[in-house]
Each structure stands twice: as structure tokens, then as C-alpha cells.
Design a protein around this motif. Structure first.
Motif, mmCIF file in Angstrom:
data_model
loop_
_atom_site.group_PDB
_atom_site.id
_atom_site.type_symbol
_atom_site.label_atom_id
_atom_site.label_comp_id
_atom_site.label_asym_id
_atom_site.label_seq_id
_atom_site.Cartn_x
_atom_site.Cartn_y
_atom_site.Cartn_z
ATOM 1 N N GLY A 156 12.036 -12.715 -11.757
ATOM 2 C CA GLY A 156 11.595 -12.848 -13.139
ATOM 3 C C GLY A 156 10.533 -11.813 -13.427
ATOM 4 N N SER A 157 9.333 -12.256 -13.782
ATOM 5 C CA SER A 157 8.256 -11.343 -14.161
ATOM 6 C C SER A 157 7.555 -10.780 -12.927
ATOM 7 N N PHE A 158 6.768 -9.711 -13.154
ATOM 8 C CA PHE A 158 5.971 -9.147 -12.064
ATOM 9 C C PHE A 158 4.921 -10.148 -11.602
ATOM 10 N N ASP A 159 4.407 -10.950 -12.524
ATOM 11 C CA ASP A 159 3.444 -11.985 -12.133
ATOM 12 C C ASP A 159 4.086 -12.963 -11.149
ATOM 13 N N ASP A 160 5.342 -13.320 -11.393
ATOM 14 C CA ASP A 160 6.044 -14.219 -10.471
ATOM 15 C C ASP A 160 6.246 -13.555 -9.113
ATOM 16 N N LEU A 161 6.574 -12.257 -9.138
ATOM 17 C CA LEU A 161 6.749 -11.525 -7.878
ATOM 18 C C LEU A 161 5.458 -11.531 -7.075
ATOM 19 N N MET A 162 4.323 -11.312 -7.740
ATOM 20 C CA MET A 162 3.037 -11.301 -7.044
ATOM 21 C C MET A 162 2.680 -12.694 -6.519
ATOM 22 N N ALA A 163 3.054 -13.707 -7.277
ATOM 23 C CA ALA A 163 2.802 -15.078 -6.811
ATOM 24 C C ALA A 163 3.579 -15.374 -5.536
ATOM 25 N N ASN A 164 4.712 -14.678 -5.356
ATOM 26 C CA ASN A 164 5.536 -14.847 -4.155
ATOM 27 C C ASN A 164 5.238 -13.782 -3.099
ATOM 28 N N ARG A 165 4.092 -13.116 -3.239
ATOM 29 C CA ARG A 165 3.640 -12.098 -2.273
ATOM 30 C C ARG A 165 4.653 -10.966 -2.125
ATOM 31 N N GLY A 166 5.330 -10.621 -3.225
ATOM 32 C CA GLY A 166 6.245 -9.487 -3.221
ATOM 33 C C GLY A 166 7.614 -9.770 -2.636
ATOM 34 N N ILE A 167 7.882 -11.003 -2.277
ATOM 35 C CA ILE A 167 9.156 -11.357 -1.643
ATOM 36 C C ILE A 167 10.081 -11.966 -2.690
ATOM 37 N N GLU A 168 11.341 -11.528 -2.721
ATOM 38 C CA GLU A 168 12.303 -12.107 -3.640
ATOM 39 C C GLU A 168 13.694 -12.115 -3.007
ATOM 40 N N GLY A 264 -9.357 -8.348 -8.378
ATOM 41 C CA GLY A 264 -8.096 -7.686 -8.642
ATOM 42 C C GLY A 264 -7.328 -8.298 -9.802
ATOM 43 N N LEU A 265 -6.514 -7.492 -10.441
ATOM 44 C CA LEU A 265 -5.697 -7.982 -11.551
ATOM 45 C C LEU A 265 -4.687 -9.014 -11.076
ATOM 46 N N TRP A 266 -4.111 -8.816 -9.880
ATOM 47 C CA TRP A 266 -3.148 -9.769 -9.313
ATOM 48 C C TRP A 266 -3.632 -10.324 -7.982
ATOM 49 N N TYR A 267 -4.357 -9.545 -7.226
ATOM 50 C CA TYR A 267 -4.908 -9.957 -5.939
ATOM 51 C C TYR A 267 -5.982 -8.947 -5.568
ATOM 52 N N SER A 268 -6.805 -9.311 -4.591
ATOM 53 C CA SER A 268 -7.830 -8.409 -4.079
ATOM 54 C C SER A 268 -7.676 -8.282 -2.575
ATOM 55 N N LEU A 269 -7.879 -7.084 -2.063
ATOM 56 C CA LEU A 269 -7.895 -6.847 -0.627
ATOM 57 C C LEU A 269 -9.244 -6.265 -0.232
ATOM 58 N N ASP A 270 -9.754 -6.683 0.899
ATOM 59 C CA ASP A 270 -11.003 -6.139 1.438
ATOM 60 C C ASP A 270 -10.635 -5.027 2.422
ATOM 61 N N LEU A 271 -10.451 -3.818 1.904
ATOM 62 C CA LEU A 271 -9.950 -2.709 2.715
ATOM 63 C C LEU A 271 -11.099 -1.951 3.366
ATOM 64 N N ASP A 272 -10.943 -1.655 4.635
ATOM 65 C CA ASP A 272 -11.932 -0.910 5.409
ATOM 66 C C ASP A 272 -11.580 0.575 5.334
ATOM 67 N N TYR A 273 -12.214 1.290 4.401
ATOM 68 C CA TYR A 273 -11.842 2.687 4.212
ATOM 69 C C TYR A 273 -12.365 3.600 5.314
ATOM 70 N N ASP A 274 -13.398 3.204 6.016
ATOM 71 C CA ASP A 274 -13.797 3.977 7.191
ATOM 72 C C ASP A 274 -12.676 3.949 8.235
ATOM 73 N N ARG A 275 -12.102 2.791 8.421
ATOM 74 C CA ARG A 275 -10.989 2.653 9.382
ATOM 75 C C ARG A 275 -9.759 3.422 8.903
ATOM 76 N N ILE A 276 -9.446 3.318 7.624
ATOM 77 C CA ILE A 276 -8.298 4.032 7.083
ATOM 78 C C ILE A 276 -8.509 5.540 7.189
ATOM 79 N N ALA A 277 -9.718 6.009 6.871
ATOM 80 C CA ALA A 277 -10.008 7.440 6.962
ATOM 81 C C ALA A 277 -9.881 7.945 8.396
ATOM 82 N N ALA A 278 -10.355 7.166 9.358
ATOM 83 C CA ALA A 278 -10.231 7.565 10.762
ATOM 84 C C ALA A 278 -8.766 7.647 11.168
ATOM 85 N N MET A 279 -7.951 6.720 10.686
ATOM 86 C CA MET A 279 -6.528 6.743 10.991
ATOM 87 C C MET A 279 -5.859 7.982 10.395
#
Length: 316
Positions: A156-168, A264-279
Motif C-alpha cells: 500500500g502506502s510508503f508509510d505502511d512499508l515503513m511500518a513493516n520495516r521495508g518488508i512486503e 526521523g520522519l519515519w524512523y531514526s537510527l543512531d549511526l556511528d559515523y566515525d565507524r562508517i568513515a573508518a570502514m
């Protein structure tokens, strides 16, 4: 001293030997390129989506986004295609000129397409659209374009998709194996235009078949072309993102970095950008990192904070 024939010969011989002796005493330059130790950081862009976020009251024009990006101190701008007001050649060239005058490049075009359909006519419409936007990127001087697989649409809607964690679920009577075949065939039909225009396609981890790194790489590996690689979105793996991001990193040509100030508009993530940058450094990723701010806070405060966060992690 009288410079007789014997003294002249001795002097000439010494003069000839002196450069060789000096060279022997000095360290020899390697024929291999040397690392200066001063590896530059990643150039940081901002997506025009960051100023809009599909909010009804904040759809800035692309021109306004370019001006704001320059004022805030970004290196480049990524354009969201559906945010463009026109596709007329004059409009495209004015955008290019405005970025140039502001000391910015236009580094990416972010587009939408969907090849997950049993209807060949629907897939062809999306192939035609993708080729058209490749040509727009070429006219704008943009070297890479974000592409998607599309999705089943059963949520259905993108909101429904996000409620299902992107799984359909798939459509009745069809499977993901069918969908992978459609997507691979569709991208193969887009690649001649990408090569002709010099626009590298980056398949993003963006729901549908590309919800997992395995899904993205299944398509990219099957096509096996330098003109289809990966766009890595730091915010589209909702659980345990770091190992998944690293799976895509070796074939990544563009990075989109999410922040969520204000929630976040649909969800929030606590991303570690120091870790991502090192990767990213470990995989020698030297390309653009484009901010996609996706929070509720005003862009006027959240985007500068996001830029500082990314500068510190990527260039610190």
C-alpha cells in the motif's frame, strides 16, 4: 696550477664521476608512486532532498538549494530528480552555471524507477524513463545517478512499508526470483545509454529487492559492468547496519549519509559515523558523501550540524 693534458684528463674524469657518486650517496627515488601521507578527505555534498523531505511547506527550488549549499559550506550538490521544476535545456544549463558560480559541482542525480512488475509494458516505461534521466544527468554534467529496483507495491502506502520495516510480500503467483530476472534484464537495457553518456549508475540499498546487501550485489554481480555499481545509503539498513554497509563498500561509487535531527520522519537510527568513515577509508573510498537529512528539525539548523558531523568523521 698549469692545466696540462694529464691534469685536464684527471679533472674531466672526476667531474664525470661526481654526479654518479652523489646519486649513490642519496636515497634512490622509487618508480612506484609514493603516498604523501596527506590523503584528502571525502568531498561532502548535500542532496536537495535534505531541504524538502517531501514536506508540504518546505519544497525549496533547486536554485535555492544550490545557494544554501554554498552558504553552508558544502563541496557539491546532489539533485533529486522529482524536485526539478523543468527539464528544458535552458533550465538545466542555468543550474549548471549557478553551481559553477557558487564554486560547487553537481555530483549526483537521484532518480526513481521500478522494474518489479510482471507487465513488460510497465518495465519498458521505466526503462525509457531511466534512459531519459541518464541523458539529463549528461546534460547537467553529473557523473553518477542513483537507481532503484522498485518494489512489489503490495504494502500500500510508503508509510505502511515503513511500518513493516521495508518488508512486503510478492504478488500472488510470482516470486523474488522472477523479480530479479526482470530487474537484471531492465538494467542491461539501460547500460548502453549509461556508457554512451559516461554516467555511472549506482544501485542503492533502497527497499524492494535492494533491501539487503545480498539483493543489491546479486543484481550488480549478475550484470558485471563498470557502469552499474552501488550507491550506499547509510540509513536504509534498519538493523545491524555496519556489516551490511561493508559488504557493499567494495563496489560503492557514491555514498548517501542520513541524519535525523529532531527525530526521523519515519524512523531514526543512531549511526556511528566515525565507524562508517573508518570502514570507507579501509576500502579506499575516495568519492563523494552526500548528506540526506531526514529529520523533523528545521533544515536551517540541522543541515549545518550534519555537515559538521560528517566533516569531523570523514576529514578529521
Amino acid at each position: 696550477m698549469t692545466l696540462n693534458r694529464r691534469n685536464f684528463a684527471r679533472t674531466a674524469a672526476c667531474a664525470a664521476l661526481a654526479p654518479a657518486a652523489l646519486a649513490a650517496a642519496e636515497p634512490q627515488a622509487s618508480s612506484k608512486p609514493q603516498d604523501s601521507g596527506g590523503r584528502r578527505g571525502n568531498p561532502i555534498a548535500v542532496s536537495t532532498y535534505s531541504f524538502w523531505r517531501f514536506k508540504d511547506d518546505s519544497k525549496l527550488s533547486i536554485q535555492q538549494c544550490i545557494d544554501e549549499a554554498a552558504r553552508m559550506g558544502f563541496d557539491s550538490v546532489e539533485i533529486l530528480h522529482i524536485q526539478m521544476e523543468s527539464e528544458d535545456p535552458g533550465y538545466l544549463q542555468r543550474l549548471k552555471q549557478q553551481a559553477f558560480i557558487n564554486g560547487l559541482s553537481l555530483c549526483g542525480l537521484s532518480t526513481h524507477q521500478g522494474f518489479v512488475s510482471p507487465d513488460a509494458a510497465v518495465r519498458q516505461k521505466n526503462i525509457d524513463h531511466t534512459i531519459h534521466t541518464i541523458e539529463l544527468a549528461y546534460q547537467l554534467g553529473i557523473p553518477t545517478m542513483r537507481v532503484n529496483t522498485g518494489r512489489w507495491g503490495t504494502s500500500g502506502s510508503f508509510d505502511d512499508l515503513m511500518a513493516n520495516r521495508g518488508i512486503e510480500p510478492s504478488l500472488p503467483g510470482y516470486s523474488d526470483d522472477d523479480a530479479f530476472a526482470w530487474v537484471i534484464d531492465s538494467f542491461e537495457k539501460c547500460l548502453p545509454a549509461a556508457e554512451k553518456c559516461g554516467v555511472t549508475l549506482g544501485l542503492e540499498n533502497h527497499w524492494g529487492l535492494s533491501r539487503t546487501p545480498e539483493g543489491v550485489l546479486k543484481i550488480v554481480d549478475a550484470i558485471d559492468s563498470p557502469w552499474l555499481q552501488c550507491t550506499l545509503d547509510t540509513g536504509n539498513f534498519l538493523e545491524d547496519p555496519y556489516d551490511k554497509l561493508e559488504l557493499m563498500a567494495p563496489k560503492t561509487v557514491f555514498v548517501q549519509a542520513k541524519t535525523y535531527y529532531g527525530g526521523g520522519l519515519w524512523y531514526s537510527l543512531d549511526l556511528d559515523y566515525d565507524r562508517i568513515a573508518a570502514m570507507l577509508r579501509q576500502h579506499d573510498y575516495r568519492g563523494f558523501v552526500s548528506l540526506e537529512f531526514e529529520g523533523e528539525e528545521s533544515y536551517k539548523t540541522a543541515i549545518p550540524k550534519s555537515l559538521a558531523l560528517l566533516r569531523n568523521a570523514l576529514n578529521g
